[in-house]
Design a protein around this motif. Structure first.
Motif, mmCIF file in Angstrom:
data_model
loop_
_atom_site.group_PDB
_atom_site.id
_atom_site.type_symbol
_atom_site.label_atom_id
_atom_site.label_comp_id
_atom_site.label_asym_id
_atom_site.label_seq_id
_atom_site.Cartn_x
_atom_site.Cartn_y
_atom_site.Cartn_z
ATOM 1 N N UNK A 178 0.843 -1.142 -0.050
ATOM 2 C CA UNK A 178 -0.033 0.282 0.238
ATOM 3 C C UNK A 178 0.793 1.077 -0.165
ATOM 4 N N UNK A 179 0.336 2.347 -0.293
ATOM 5 C CA UNK A 179 1.048 3.609 -0.512
ATOM 6 C C UNK A 179 0.719 4.180 1.019
ATOM 7 N N UNK A 180 1.813 4.734 1.691
ATOM 8 C CA UNK A 180 1.869 5.302 3.080
ATOM 9 C C UNK A 180 2.002 6.595 3.022
ATOM 10 N N UNK A 181 1.151 7.462 3.631
ATOM 11 C CA UNK A 181 1.559 8.841 3.909
ATOM 12 C C UNK A 181 2.445 8.905 4.962
ATOM 13 N N UNK A 182 3.071 10.030 5.335
ATOM 14 C CA UNK A 182 3.939 10.197 6.450
ATOM 15 C C UNK A 182 3.413 9.928 7.935
ATOM 16 N N UNK A 183 1.932 10.277 7.852
ATOM 17 C CA UNK A 183 1.486 10.113 9.389
ATOM 18 C C UNK A 183 1.389 8.554 9.509
ATOM 19 N N UNK A 184 1.028 7.735 8.356
ATOM 20 C CA UNK A 184 0.879 6.328 8.422
ATOM 21 C C UNK A 184 2.256 5.822 8.878
ATOM 22 N N UNK A 185 3.388 6.314 8.330
ATOM 23 C CA UNK A 185 4.615 5.702 8.433
ATOM 24 C C UNK A 185 5.174 6.031 10.084
ATOM 25 N N UNK A 186 4.672 7.202 10.639
ATOM 26 C CA UNK A 186 5.094 7.446 11.997
ATOM 27 C C UNK A 186 4.032 6.746 13.044
ATOM 28 N N UNK A 187 3.015 6.462 12.688
ATOM 29 C CA UNK A 187 2.164 5.665 13.387
ATOM 30 C C UNK A 187 2.511 4.269 13.771
ATOM 31 N N UNK A 188 2.932 3.565 12.177
ATOM 32 C CA UNK A 188 3.661 2.266 12.412
ATOM 33 C C UNK A 188 5.097 1.916 12.832
ATOM 34 N N UNK A 189 5.650 3.032 12.683
ATOM 35 C CA UNK A 189 7.245 2.673 13.170
ATOM 36 C C UNK A 189 7.773 3.625 14.316
ATOM 37 N N UNK A 190 8.781 3.136 14.947
ATOM 38 C CA UNK A 190 9.231 3.799 16.052
ATOM 39 C C UNK A 190 10.060 4.945 15.901
ATOM 40 N N UNK A 191 10.571 5.821 16.935
ATOM 41 C CA UNK A 191 11.399 6.699 16.489
ATOM 42 C C UNK A 191 12.803 5.971 16.131
ATOM 43 N N UNK A 192 13.150 4.817 16.797
ATOM 44 C CA UNK A 192 14.517 4.452 16.601
ATOM 45 C C UNK A 192 14.563 3.703 15.089
ATOM 46 N N UNK A 193 13.411 3.402 14.626
ATOM 47 C CA UNK A 193 13.307 2.870 13.168
ATOM 48 C C UNK A 193 13.388 3.843 12.169
ATOM 49 N N UNK A 194 12.888 5.154 12.655
ATOM 50 C CA UNK A 194 12.807 6.411 11.846
ATOM 51 C C UNK A 194 14.000 7.053 11.746
ATOM 52 N N UNK A 195 14.581 7.133 12.843
ATOM 53 C CA UNK A 195 15.899 7.941 12.801
ATOM 54 C C UNK A 195 16.581 7.966 11.597
ATOM 55 N N UNK A 196 17.365 6.628 11.530
ATOM 56 C CA UNK A 196 18.365 6.382 10.565
ATOM 57 C C UNK A 196 17.868 6.607 9.064
ATOM 58 N N UNK A 197 16.813 6.810 8.836
ATOM 59 C CA UNK A 197 16.020 7.193 7.476
ATOM 60 C C UNK A 197 15.921 8.600 7.278
ATOM 61 N N UNK A 198 15.448 9.380 8.195
ATOM 62 C CA UNK A 198 15.559 10.887 8.136
ATOM 63 C C UNK A 198 16.346 11.624 8.677
ATOM 64 N N UNK A 199 17.376 11.210 9.617
ATOM 65 C CA UNK A 199 18.286 12.112 10.326
ATOM 66 C C UNK A 199 19.285 12.823 9.272
ATOM 67 N N UNK A 200 19.573 12.111 8.258
ATOM 68 C CA UNK A 200 20.446 12.649 7.384
ATOM 69 C C UNK A 200 19.815 14.400 6.636
ATOM 70 N N UNK A 201 18.714 14.027 6.433
ATOM 71 C CA UNK A 201 18.017 15.127 5.760
ATOM 72 C C UNK A 201 17.718 15.957 6.856
ATOM 73 N N UNK A 202 17.225 15.743 7.877
ATOM 74 C CA UNK A 202 17.105 16.870 9.399
ATOM 75 C C UNK A 202 18.440 17.606 9.670
ATOM 76 N N UNK A 203 19.398 16.848 9.512
ATOM 77 C CA UNK A 203 20.663 17.460 10.151
ATOM 78 C C UNK A 203 21.330 18.364 9.235
ATOM 79 N N UNK A 204 20.676 18.154 7.848
ATOM 80 C CA UNK A 204 21.070 19.056 6.698
ATOM 81 C C UNK A 204 20.111 20.191 6.998
ATOM 82 N N UNK A 205 19.017 20.107 7.625
ATOM 83 C CA UNK A 205 17.895 21.393 7.911
ATOM 84 C C UNK A 205 18.356 21.969 9.231
ATOM 85 N N UNK A 206 19.500 21.449 9.796
ATOM 86 C CA UNK A 206 19.900 22.063 11.191
ATOM 87 C C UNK A 206 19.356 21.500 12.414
ATOM 88 N N UNK A 207 18.663 20.453 12.448
ATOM 89 C CA UNK A 207 18.007 19.834 13.444
ATOM 90 C C UNK A 207 18.854 18.885 14.257
#
Length: 566
Positions: free
Chosen positions: A100-129
């Motif tokens: 199925x196609x998943x929206x961002x909210x679906x992804x955050x509901x289904x997965x933990x922070x530990x599972x999502x951090x490796x996916x999005x941290x490079x982009x977030x750090x590039x934005x200064x987070x």
């Protein structure tokens, strides 16, 4: 149509929820077959044809929130086959979508922070987070740039073995089935599937095509449309945007009552959102009894005193419940001064009979129990009945009327009472039948009817009867001491507004069987302890008692030595 009455499963069976789900689906298939499309009927037939393992897993998923599930989180040890085997069958038979196609909210509901951090941290750090950004803040930061849905493999491309996600394919059908079984979408699957229904007895009510609330498929569609409107309101959408989606008036009385309640809530939301003209329009279109007073109060706040006065005077000429009459009376008194009219004549309510008691302080019991112990004698026994006794006498006398199979009253065999019980037209639809039962009060027949119903219906659910507090001796004593004239007056007031008038009865009832005056062989006693006061609905009952000559008292209790009194 099936002829047998379905029997709910026992909790001793680990798959009891599946058996109850099978009952539910079979009931809708049998009784609402003509309201389903050929494709929907085929899908329900396919559901029934699944082996127990896949069918049980599908049932578990239907019962859960949402349509998306992580495969590694589907763990049900009671299944007769491994979860993976059951999943394979459900995928093969198109019950589940594995990509199925998943929206961002679906992804955050289904997965933990530990599972999502490796996916999005490079982009977030590039934005200064910072690396320690919290999950909620992470989602907010990503929302604008990652708004499009995509398959899981595209979200978690860097993970060699992302956990699988599946989506239910037929949730709309199951929601439709749930609606036709319950008669609403407020109740969840667990209200039936996960309940030990066998512990309660239900009155057998004939279910015929004529008694259905839904006569046409368009009736079901209309309900679903109204439900979507209510969900949009609950999700905070502006009332002005929801109003055009509300279905026009319908001829189905049961759906009409649902529409009136929707309009009541839509008007509330419009008022809160500052859309006062819309609120007036919506409440003006609603026949719900609460809408009228809300409309008048809003007109008063908007300083449209003349318009409010005209509407209030028109409304005053209609039949009102006590609460409506009280609210309208207060409003008219305020408006009279604004429009230069005479204030309405105040209702001349009789004085309430009162007495006081000074009792030893009870360390364990309530003030009501303390008063009961003090007042009760062998010649004049006192019982703590509050809202139970009069309601039970009514419920036993009017049993066949309460369980009359009218359209929209019963949807399945497991109702404790008619679902339209608190609807404005509950009495009007049964008026003649109620009159026939009340005519029994004009003879001695009502006594035998009530006692025989008590014996025959023992333990069967009835919205007016609380079985654990009743016994035949209490009922017999009540029938000996309460005149039929008083019972009829009490029952008629109860029917005037069941929601409001089922409560507010005095705590105690004292019987005096040997009193010379037949109308003084009982008295009801409302007990108030230190710091307690009468509530509005209790006062209205007490005024009614006084006007009808029904003996009733307010007993104010103070504890000896304290000097406190209510």
């Amino acid at each position: 149509m099936t002829k047998h009455r379905p029997v709910p499963a026992s909790l001793d069976d680990p798959l009891y929820y599946l058996e109850n789900m099978d009952i539910l689906v079979a009931w809708v298939s049998d009784h609402h077959c003509d309201l389903l499309t050929a494709q929907e009927r085929d899908r329900l037939t396919a559901f029934a044809g699944l082996d127990s393992g896949p069918r049980a897993l599908l049932t578990r998923m239907v019962m859960r929130t949402g349509e998306l599930f992580r495969i590694d989180k589907l763990r049900y040890p009671e299944l007769p086959v491994p979860e993976a085997e059951a999943l394979d069958v459900l995928v093969q038979d198109n019950w589940l979508d594995t990509a199925p196609d998943l929206y961002l909210d679906d992804l955050f509901r289904l997965f933990t922070l530990a599972e999502l951090r490796p996916v999005f941290m490079p982009w977030l750090q590039a934005q200064g987070y910072a690396k320690t950004v919290r999950k909620a803040h992470m989602r907010e930061a990503l929302a604008a740039s990652f708004s499009d849905p995509r398959p899981l493999r595209d979200w978690l491309a860097e993970d060699d073995h992302p956990p699988g996600v599946v989506q239910l394919q037929d949730m709309a059908l199951f929601d439709r089935v749930r609606l036709m079984f319950f008669g609403n979408l407020r109740q969840s699957w667990t209200d039936f599937v996960l309940v030990e229904l066998g512990i309660q007895q239900f009155e057998p009510v004939p279910f015929t095509p004529e008694s259905r609330a839904f006569q046409l498929r368009s009736d079901v569609d209309c309900y679903l449309q109204m439900h979507q409107c209510r969900e949009r309101l609950d999700n905070g959408e502006p009332a002005a945007e929801v109003w055009p989606a509300v279905p026009p008036p319908v001829s189905n009385p049961w759906l009409t009552s649902r529409r009136e309640r929707l309009l009541l809530e839509l008007g509330r939301q419009a008022d809160r959102q500052g859309e006062q003209e819309l609120a007036l329009q919506v409440w003006g279109a609603s026949q719900h009894r609460e809408a009228r007073l809300k409309q008048l109060r809003l007109l008063e706040r908007m300083k449209r005193f003349d318009q409010a006065w005209r509407l209030a005077c028109q409304w005053q000429a209609t039949e009102l419940s006590d609460a409506e009459a009280q609210g309208l009376d207060r409003l008219l008194k305020r408006l009279a001064a604004k429009v230069g009219a005479h204030k309405p004549v105040a209702v001349d309510n009789p004085e309430l009979a009162e007495f006081a008691l000074a009792l030893p302080r009870s360390e364990t019991g309530t003030v009501e129990r303390a008063a009961l112990t003090h007042l009760s004698t062998d010649e004049a026994p006192v019982f703590y009945t509050e809202n139970t006794l009069i309601n039970a006498l009514f419920g036993l006398l009017c049993w066949p009327v309460i369980f009359r199979p009218l359209p929209g009253a019963f949807f399945h065999p497991f109702h404790t009472g008619p679902v339209d019980l608190l609807r404005d037209d509950f009495v009007a639809r049964r008026q003649q039948a109620f009159e026939e039962r009340f005519s029994l009060l004009e003879t001695r027949a009502y006594r035998q009817v009530i006692l025989e119903t008590f014996r025959q219906k023992q333990g069967i659910a009835n919205p007016f009867v609380v079985w654990p507090v009743l016994d035949e001796a209490l009922l017999t004593l009540a029938l000996d001491c309460i005149p039929a004239r008083h019972l009829q007056a009490l029952f008629r007031r109860l029917l005037n507004n069941i929601r409001e008038h089922r409560s507010g009865f005095p705590d105690l009832i004292r019987f005096v069987p040997d009193a010379p005056d037949p109308e003084q062989r009982y008295e009801m006693i409302e007990v108030k302890g230190p710091g307690d006061r009468l509530q509005d609905h209790q006062i209205r009952w007490l005024h009614f008692f006084a006007r009808q000559g029904i003996p009733a008292w307010v007993c104010y209790v103070r504890w000896q030595g304290s000097g406190d009194r209510a």
